[in-house]
Scaffold this active site. Structure first.
Site, PDB file in Angstrom:
ATOM      1  N   ASP A 149      11.680   3.023  12.267  1.00  0.00           N
ATOM      2  CA  ASP A 149      10.302   2.929  12.723  1.00  0.00           C
ATOM      3  C   ASP A 149       9.672   4.290  12.441  1.00  0.00           C
ATOM      4  OD1 ASP A 149       7.891   2.941  14.069  1.00  0.00           O
ATOM      5  OD2 ASP A 149       8.709   2.298  15.996  1.00  0.00           O
TER       6      ASP A 149
ATOM      7  N   HIS B 193      -9.242   8.538  -7.169  1.00  0.00           N
ATOM      8  CA  HIS B 193      -8.962   8.590  -8.599  1.00  0.00           C
ATOM      9  C   HIS B 193     -10.166   9.049  -9.425  1.00  0.00           C
ATOM     10  CE1 HIS B 193      -5.177   6.821  -7.793  1.00  0.00           C
ATOM     11  NE2 HIS B 193      -5.545   5.571  -7.754  1.00  0.00           N
TER      12      HIS B 193
ATOM     13  N   LYS C 146     -12.588  -5.322 -10.083  1.00  0.00           N
ATOM     14  CA  LYS C 146     -11.447  -6.213 -10.316  1.00  0.00           C
ATOM     15  C   LYS C 146     -11.950  -7.580 -10.766  1.00  0.00           C
ATOM     16  CE  LYS C 146      -7.798  -4.373  -7.372  1.00  0.00           C
ATOM     17  NZ  LYS C 146      -6.886  -4.242  -8.515  1.00  0.00           N
TER      18      LYS C 146
END
Length: 472
Positions: free
Chosen positions: A85, A227, A327
């Protein structure tokens, strides 16, 4: 100091299987890591080491089929696994325990970064260790500031790697090479000669099962905030004294600080957002984004984003920088397109038909081209030709280069803390205006060129006033 121990938290995720494992195999094939290197993956799955090695082998077969078999086997054998975890300090301490320095890669959703870094602080990493975070770095400017404070409590700044694999792409680095290593380029690399710069990452790829991540982030945060702003920095930065980490990153921060803050009116006129509707891309049908598995239509997540920016600097006053990503579009277009202003006078008959010179840096595939006007077969009639070159394939994949820098301790291609905060400063006015509905969420059919471009009178007049070349 080189590090031979890597811990990847989120070690069963898509990032690890698709990019990190093949990158490690490429490093092994090139002789950058050897059989003393170890990888420990930590994740929530109740697996053991053998189960993980089978998974890793399958991922390498799928995403690294062209890699040498010896390198694939060596990386697979180097893998270990611990169920963890990542928010539990005791469990995190058990994963990173050891006397040797360790590089800890947070291949996790940004929402888990703060809790995981806090756990690493309590784990007391060995001297010389490093932490690697993926993008986006936080989810807002406030998140980035808080995360930087937490990281500063764990390790010095030079040991923190906020990676962006775009910075390790060969053609992205060639932006600097083309500018700084060629006498013909740098004298015209300014607003006197350059009207517009388009930084574009358009994909035919749709959601492809990534709703768990993408629907909470969207195109602006997923691509532009990190980016494409990084590419903007390399395009617009002043020549650094060296390519060392301090000089290079100082100049990148200068660019981000020079970006003119967008007002609400600017956001309305200079940004667009949209998401794809049902359509056909290539040879297959694409469902509407809102019909994709795992998508919550109520979030109004954009799959297309475009932002026009201006820089308040001596070099770039009057040049437009357009950052665009989408996209489910009709064609892949990943490039930096530098559009030059027209010459002041042409002694040809069809002056009004002359197209602008465009220098294109193709990002994927990696290429370089220049559109030039020349005299064609008819006397005094101009035509345009394109001079182009394909770049040699890189010696290492982008993630291989980034991991090598991490293991060697070279942060030049990672993002400094103040740089991460400045990137959020650029996009936060856009996020705020979009959240308040000031810019409509448009739709475009999958397989199309995206939403139709809006040309308001104010916007066209402004562009023409700056002598910019309007897009065709």
């Amino acid at each position: 100091m080189n590090i031979r121990r890597l811990v990847v938290l989120g070690g069963t995720g898509d990032l690890t299987g698709r990019y990190l494992l093949p990158a490690l195999a490429a490093l092994h094939a090139a002789g950058h890591i050897d059989d003393r290197f170890t990888l420990t993956a930590g994740s929530r799955e109740d697996w053991d080491g053998e189960r993980y090695r089978r998974w890793a082998a399958a991922q390498l077969e799928r995403h690294g089929a062209d890699l040498p078999h010896d390198a694939v086997r060596a990386v697979t054998a180097a893998c270990g696994y611990r169920k963890v975890d990542v928010t539990d300090p005791a469990e995190v301490a058990a994963v990173v325990a050891g006397d040797d320095p360790v590089a800890v890669y947070l291949a996790l959703p940004p929402a888990l970064f703060a809790a995981t870094v806090t756990a690493l602080h309590e784990a007391e990493l060995p001297h010389g260790s490093r932490i690697v975070t993926e993008k986006p770095f936080g989810e807002s400017l406030r998140d980035a500031e808080e995360l930087n404070r937490l990281l500063a409590d764990v390790l010095p700044e030079q040991a923190v790697f906020r990676v962006d694999h775009f910075l390790a792409m060969t053609t992205v680095q060639n932006l600097l090479g083309s500018r700084l290593a060629n006498r013909v380029m740098e004298p015209i690399w300014n607003s006197t000669h350059i009207a517009e710069v388009d930084i574009v990452w358009d994909e035919t790829l749709a959601l492809e099962g990534r709703a768990g991540y993408y629907d909470h982030v969207g195109a602006l945060k997923d691509m532009i905030q990190n980016h494409l702003l990084q590419i903007l920095c390399l395009v617009a930065m002043e020549p650094p004294l060296t390519l060392g980490e301090r000089d290079l990153r100082d100049r990148k921060v200068d660019v981000l600080r020079s970006v003119r803050r967008l007002t609400d009116a600017d956001v309305v006129h200079r940004t667009r957002r949209a998401r794809y509707a049902a359509g056909r891309a290539g040879d297959h049908d694409v469902p509407a984004y809102t019909d994709e598995d795992g998508v919550d239509a109520g979030r109004r997540t954009e799959t297309f984003a475009e932002v026009e920016l201006e820089l308040d600097s001596w070099r770039w006053a009057g040049t437009r920088f357009r950052l665009r990503t989408g996209k489910g579009l009709g064609r892949d277009r990943m490039e930096v397109a530098v559009r030059f202003r027209p010459v002041p006078h042409l002694p040809f008959a069809q002056d009004e038909d002359v197209r602008p010179n465009v220098l294109r840096f193709g990002l994927d595939p990696e290429s370089l081209s220049l559109d030039l006007n020349v005299v064609g077969s008819q006397v005094k009639k101009l035509t345009q030709v394109s001079l182009s070159a394909r770049m040699d394939p890189p010696a290492l994949p982008a993630y291989g280069r980034l991991l090598l820098d991490v293991l060697r301790g070279d942060p030049a291609l990672s993002i400094r803390g103040d740089e991460a905060e400045e990137s959020w400063r650029v996009v936060e006015p856009v996020l705020s205006a979009w959240e308040r509905g000031l810019v409509p969420l448009e739709e475009y059919p999958a397989g199309s060129d995206g939403p139709p471009r809006r040309h308001t009178p104010e916007r066209r007049e402004d562009l023409l006033h700056q002598d910019a070349v309007l897009p065709q």
